[in-house]
Design a protein around this motif. Structure first.
Motif, PDB file in Angstrom:
ATOM      1  N   ARG A   2       4.461   6.429  -0.529  1.00  0.00           N
ATOM      2  CA  ARG A   2       5.769   5.818  -0.303  1.00  0.00           C
ATOM      3  C   ARG A   2       6.791   6.382  -1.284  1.00  0.00           C
ATOM      4  O   ARG A   2       6.481   6.698  -2.430  1.00  0.00           O
TER       5      ARG A   2
ATOM      6  N   PRO B  47      -0.616   2.489   6.260  1.00  0.00           N
ATOM      7  CA  PRO B  47       0.379   1.658   5.580  1.00  0.00           C
ATOM      8  C   PRO B  47      -0.134   0.249   5.287  1.00  0.00           C
ATOM      9  O   PRO B  47       0.448  -0.474   4.482  1.00  0.00           O
TER      10      PRO B  47
ATOM     11  N   TYR C 141      -0.159   4.261  -2.742  1.00  0.00           N
ATOM     12  CA  TYR C 141      -0.885   3.000  -2.571  1.00  0.00           C
ATOM     13  C   TYR C 141      -2.306   3.333  -2.132  1.00  0.00           C
ATOM     14  O   TYR C 141      -2.509   4.097  -1.183  1.00  0.00           O
TER      15      TYR C 141
ATOM     16  N   TYR D 286       3.964  -5.224   0.594  1.00  0.00           N
ATOM     17  CA  TYR D 286       3.176  -4.003   0.429  1.00  0.00           C
ATOM     18  C   TYR D 286       2.466  -4.001  -0.923  1.00  0.00           C
ATOM     19  O   TYR D 286       1.287  -3.660  -1.033  1.00  0.00           O
TER      20      TYR D 286
END
Length: 222
Positions: free
Chosen positions: A126, A6, A153, A76
């Motif tokens: 995500r 993440p 991502y 993010y």
């Protein structure tokens, strides 16, 4: 083994590496080769534009703790060199159902994770409420019938990153074991409701043998 991260930063993949990642991600099971998916690449200055769009969508949705969510999402986005939006773009087909096509799009998203890892990067899939809000789809230019499968991502994990490996203990059975449980059952007539009961028995055999035996003891078809 592939690990999702993440926390991502620079560097990200080059243009040539992005093309290779997309090519690998497209090599998925695809009934009739309909390609019911497409990709939207977000990088460079477009990341700032995407963050603004996400903030606008979230504020309009009236979500709880809105500013906290916006800050989290923007953090993010700003840290990732590349975001690939996997769009489910179904095609008209008599033989290939929408469910099959949706699975193909999901396979593409999954393969993006592995492809980026193979090229030395890490990634994270995500979704969240942004993926399911119609306003997000409109902001990204999706047409009627299309939807967002996920935001992938891609970047580089920070030094020393270690993710705990998920312990896997998948539930499984075999067809023969399921049929063995059905052997004591005798059927006097092939009524529709009896057939439905048999289907229910098969499902119960998957979930719990004790539940299966209890159900069959009470069933009129035993």
């Amino acid at each position: 083994e592939k690990r999702s991260s993440p926390l991502l930063g620079f560097p990200g993949p080059t243009n040539d590496e992005v093309e290779e990642i997309l090519n690998i991600a497209s090599q998925v099971p695809d009934h009739k080769r309909l390609s019911p998916y497409r990709f939207i690449l977000i990088k460079g200055h477009d990341l700032n534009i995407f963050a603004e769009k996400c903030a606008r969508v979230l504020r309009a949705s009236g979500a709880h703790n809105i500013e906290e969510k916006i800050q989290k999402i923007c953090n993010y986005i700003s840290s990732a060199p590349l975001i690939i939006v996997v769009v489910f773009s179904p095609k008209d087909s008599v033989t290939v159902l929408l469910g099959e096509q949706r699975i193909t799009a999901g396979c593409c998203a999954h393969m993006l994770l592995f492809a980026s890892y193979l090229l030395g990067f890490n990634s994270y899939w995500r979704t969240g409420e942004l993926a399911y809000l119609q306003e997000t789809s409109r902001e990204l230019g999706l047409i009627d019938g299309e939807s967002i499968t996920g935001f992938i991502y891609i970047g580089t994990s920070p030094p020393g990153f270690v993710e705990k490996i998920k312990k896997s203990n998948p539930t499984h059975t075999t067809l023969s074991s399921c049929m063995d449980l059905l052997k004591p059952i005798s059927i006097e007539c092939a009524k529709i409701n009896d057939i439905v009961r048999i289907c229910e028995l098969v499902n119960l055999a998957y979930s719990s043998n004790d539940e299966f035996r209890s159900w069959t003891n009470e069933s009129k078809i035993v």
